[in-house]
Every structure is written in C-alpha cells, then in structure tokens.
Design a protein around this motif. Structure first.
Motif, mmCIF file in Angstrom:
data_model
loop_
_atom_site.group_PDB
_atom_site.id
_atom_site.type_symbol
_atom_site.label_atom_id
_atom_site.label_comp_id
_atom_site.label_asym_id
_atom_site.label_seq_id
_atom_site.Cartn_x
_atom_site.Cartn_y
_atom_site.Cartn_z
ATOM 1 N N ARG A 28 0.819 -1.411 -0.321
ATOM 2 C CA ARG A 28 0.161 -0.097 0.053
ATOM 3 C C ARG A 28 1.496 1.299 0.040
ATOM 4 O O ARG A 28 1.557 1.483 0.471
ATOM 5 C CB ARG A 28 -0.959 0.218 1.089
ATOM 6 C CG ARG A 28 -1.742 -1.050 1.114
ATOM 7 C CD ARG A 28 -3.186 -0.863 2.209
ATOM 8 N NE ARG A 28 -3.991 -1.970 2.294
ATOM 9 C CZ ARG A 28 -5.317 -2.082 1.938
ATOM 10 N NH1 ARG A 28 -5.751 -1.049 0.945
ATOM 11 N NH2 ARG A 28 -5.848 -3.190 1.736
ATOM 12 N N ASP A 29 0.432 2.340 -0.376
ATOM 13 C CA ASP A 29 0.970 3.441 -0.757
ATOM 14 C C ASP A 29 0.936 3.623 0.617
ATOM 15 O O ASP A 29 0.403 4.029 1.111
ATOM 16 C CB ASP A 29 0.408 4.547 -2.182
ATOM 17 C CG ASP A 29 1.374 5.431 -2.323
ATOM 18 O OD1 ASP A 29 1.949 5.378 -2.981
ATOM 19 O OD2 ASP A 29 1.720 6.620 -1.358
ATOM 20 N N ILE A 30 1.790 4.434 1.154
ATOM 21 C CA ILE A 30 2.072 5.492 2.155
ATOM 22 C C ILE A 30 1.599 6.463 2.408
ATOM 23 O O ILE A 30 1.678 6.672 3.558
ATOM 24 C CB ILE A 30 3.838 5.219 2.911
ATOM 25 C CG1 ILE A 30 4.056 5.863 4.054
ATOM 26 C CG2 ILE A 30 4.288 6.720 2.124
ATOM 27 C CD1 ILE A 30 5.208 5.597 4.814
ATOM 28 N N GLN A 93 6.701 12.165 -11.269
ATOM 29 C CA GLN A 93 8.188 10.462 -10.643
ATOM 30 C C GLN A 93 8.639 11.115 -9.373
ATOM 31 O O GLN A 93 9.300 12.011 -9.308
ATOM 32 C CB GLN A 93 8.386 9.363 -11.368
ATOM 33 C CG GLN A 93 9.392 8.606 -11.000
ATOM 34 C CD GLN A 93 10.608 7.560 -12.003
ATOM 35 O OE1 GLN A 93 10.388 8.145 -12.825
ATOM 36 N NE2 GLN A 93 10.156 6.490 -11.294
ATOM 37 N N GLU A 94 8.542 10.465 -8.176
ATOM 38 C CA GLU A 94 9.127 10.815 -7.201
ATOM 39 C C GLU A 94 10.101 10.417 -6.352
ATOM 40 O O GLU A 94 11.768 10.633 -6.136
ATOM 41 C CB GLU A 94 8.085 11.538 -6.081
ATOM 42 C CG GLU A 94 7.838 12.964 -6.408
ATOM 43 C CD GLU A 94 6.864 13.463 -5.635
ATOM 44 O OE1 GLU A 94 6.934 13.004 -4.356
ATOM 45 O OE2 GLU A 94 6.511 14.982 -5.529
ATOM 46 N N VAL A 95 10.201 9.000 -6.792
ATOM 47 C CA VAL A 95 10.812 7.813 -5.945
ATOM 48 C C VAL A 95 11.718 6.762 -7.394
ATOM 49 O O VAL A 95 10.445 7.007 -8.420
ATOM 50 C CB VAL A 95 9.862 6.686 -5.383
ATOM 51 C CG1 VAL A 95 10.810 5.572 -5.511
ATOM 52 C CG2 VAL A 95 8.895 6.927 -4.050
ATOM 53 N N LEU A 98 11.095 1.669 -10.448
ATOM 54 C CA LEU A 98 10.174 1.961 -11.031
ATOM 55 C C LEU A 98 8.504 1.612 -10.416
ATOM 56 O O LEU A 98 9.466 0.087 -9.560
ATOM 57 C CB LEU A 98 10.090 0.849 -12.402
ATOM 58 C CG LEU A 98 9.330 0.396 -13.359
ATOM 59 C CD1 LEU A 98 8.297 1.614 -14.110
ATOM 60 C CD2 LEU A 98 9.531 -0.554 -14.151
ATOM 61 N N HIS A 99 7.330 1.876 -10.555
ATOM 62 C CA HIS A 99 6.318 1.462 -9.576
ATOM 63 C C HIS A 99 5.522 1.586 -10.432
ATOM 64 O O HIS A 99 4.869 2.748 -11.168
ATOM 65 C CB HIS A 99 6.029 2.545 -8.121
ATOM 66 C CG HIS A 99 6.521 3.495 -8.610
ATOM 67 N ND1 HIS A 99 8.172 3.910 -8.508
ATOM 68 C CD2 HIS A 99 5.891 4.105 -8.260
ATOM 69 C CE1 HIS A 99 8.053 5.659 -8.204
ATOM 70 N NE2 HIS A 99 6.571 5.874 -8.319
ATOM 71 N N LEU A 100 4.455 0.756 -10.409
ATOM 72 C CA LEU A 100 3.143 0.970 -10.938
ATOM 73 C C LEU A 100 2.319 1.416 -10.216
ATOM 74 O O LEU A 100 1.480 0.415 -8.951
ATOM 75 C CB LEU A 100 2.657 -0.281 -11.993
ATOM 76 C CG LEU A 100 1.274 -0.373 -12.067
ATOM 77 C CD1 LEU A 100 0.906 0.547 -13.763
ATOM 78 C CD2 LEU A 100 0.661 -1.528 -13.074
ATOM 79 N N HIS A 101 0.725 2.412 -10.639
ATOM 80 C CA HIS A 101 0.297 2.737 -8.894
ATOM 81 C C HIS A 101 -0.969 1.953 -9.412
ATOM 82 O O HIS A 101 -1.998 2.750 -10.591
ATOM 83 C CB HIS A 101 0.224 4.739 -8.772
ATOM 84 C CG HIS A 101 1.325 5.357 -8.790
ATOM 85 N ND1 HIS A 101 1.500 5.883 -7.473
ATOM 86 C CD2 HIS A 101 2.475 5.327 -9.194
ATOM 87 C CE1 HIS A 101 2.024 6.777 -7.330
ATOM 88 N NE2 HIS A 101 3.017 6.240 -8.320
ATOM 89 N N LEU A 102 -1.868 0.913 -8.527
ATOM 90 C CA LEU A 102 -3.709 1.345 -8.362
ATOM 91 C C LEU A 102 -4.260 1.547 -8.141
ATOM 92 O O LEU A 102 -4.083 1.838 -6.381
ATOM 93 C CB LEU A 102 -3.031 -0.236 -8.146
ATOM 94 C CG LEU A 102 -4.583 -0.802 -8.075
ATOM 95 C CD1 LEU A 102 -5.652 -0.925 -8.798
ATOM 96 C CD2 LEU A 102 -4.274 -2.481 -7.026
#
Ligand code: AMP
Length: 116
Positions: A28-30, A93-95, A98-102
């Motif tokens: 989960r996103d913080i 993009q901040e981080v 690579l990341h995929l947001h759901l």
C-alpha cells in the motif's frame, strides 16, 4: 544503493506485501490518494519506464497482471480503477525505482493537464 523501494524489497523497511513473487512485490502507498492505492514494483532496481528494455517484457506484463489481480482481491475491479506509471520530472515521478500505481475504490478525477 540508497533506494527506498530497494529497501522495501529487501525487507529493510518493514512493509506488508499484498503480493510477492519472484519478479515483483506490491504494497500500500504510504500516502494514499484514494481508498485503494497500491504500488507494484519490480524486485530488481529499474529507474523508470524510460530505463526498461526488451528483456523486461515479462516483468512489465507481471506488473500489470499483479495489479489486476490485486484489484480483484480488493474488490475494486467491478467499478474500475487507474493504473499509472509516472516517468521523470514532467511525469511527476518522485521515487526513482519503477512503480505502477493501482488507484481506485472511488470515482477519480482527471488531472493530467499541463501546469499553467
Ligand atoms: P511517484 O510520484 O510516482 O514517484 O510516487 C511515489 C509514491 O511512493 C508516492 O505515492 C509515495 O507516497 C509512495 N511512497 C514513498 N515512500 C513509500 C514507502 N516507504 N512506503 C509506501 N509508499 C511510499
């Protein structure tokens, strides 16, 4: 490498995984922007979609299929959701891993116009 998501993968930052396999983890996103906000990331460090190569085709497919299955598990699939890759500065993009947001669980606004 001092990468926060690499530390999550290595469990140096304790984080509950919604999914883990040999290629990806999801958590989960913080700082969630919707009732359901999950990040799916590769275990190996890749900076962004701009750094993905043809040898990552399987990984990219796994990221999307993992997000789809998590959406089903979270029971947000029926009403739909967003999948989002931010890429670089203009993409917000901040981080730099690579990341995929759901993102889902509520009707989401469109806010992708250029900053004026
Ligand atoms: P982006 O702007 O696409 O780079 O999104 C990075 C996301 O990572 C943001 O939504 C942050 O809230 C999220 N984030 C940063 N650190 C953590 C963390 N330790 N655990 C979970 N989510 C994080």
């Amino acid at each position: 490498m001092d990468c926060v998501f690499c530390k999550i993968v290595k469990k140096e930052i304790p984080t509950e995984f919604l999914h883990e396999d040999e290629l990806v983890v999801a958590f989960r996103d913080i700082n969630p922007i919707a009732p359901a906000h999950v990040l799916v990331i590769p275990k190996k460090h890749i900076g962004s979609v701009a750094d993905v190569s043809e040898s990552d085709e399987k990984l990219m497919g796994r990221m999307i299929l993992s997000a789809k299955r998590i959406a089903e598990d979270l029971k947000i699939s029926g009403n739909g959701y967003k999948l989002l890759f931010r890429v670089g500065r203009h993409g917000g993009q901040e981080v730099g891993h690579l990341h995929l947001h759901l993102i889902g669980g509520a009707k989401l606004s469109e806010n992708i116009r250029p900053v004026t």
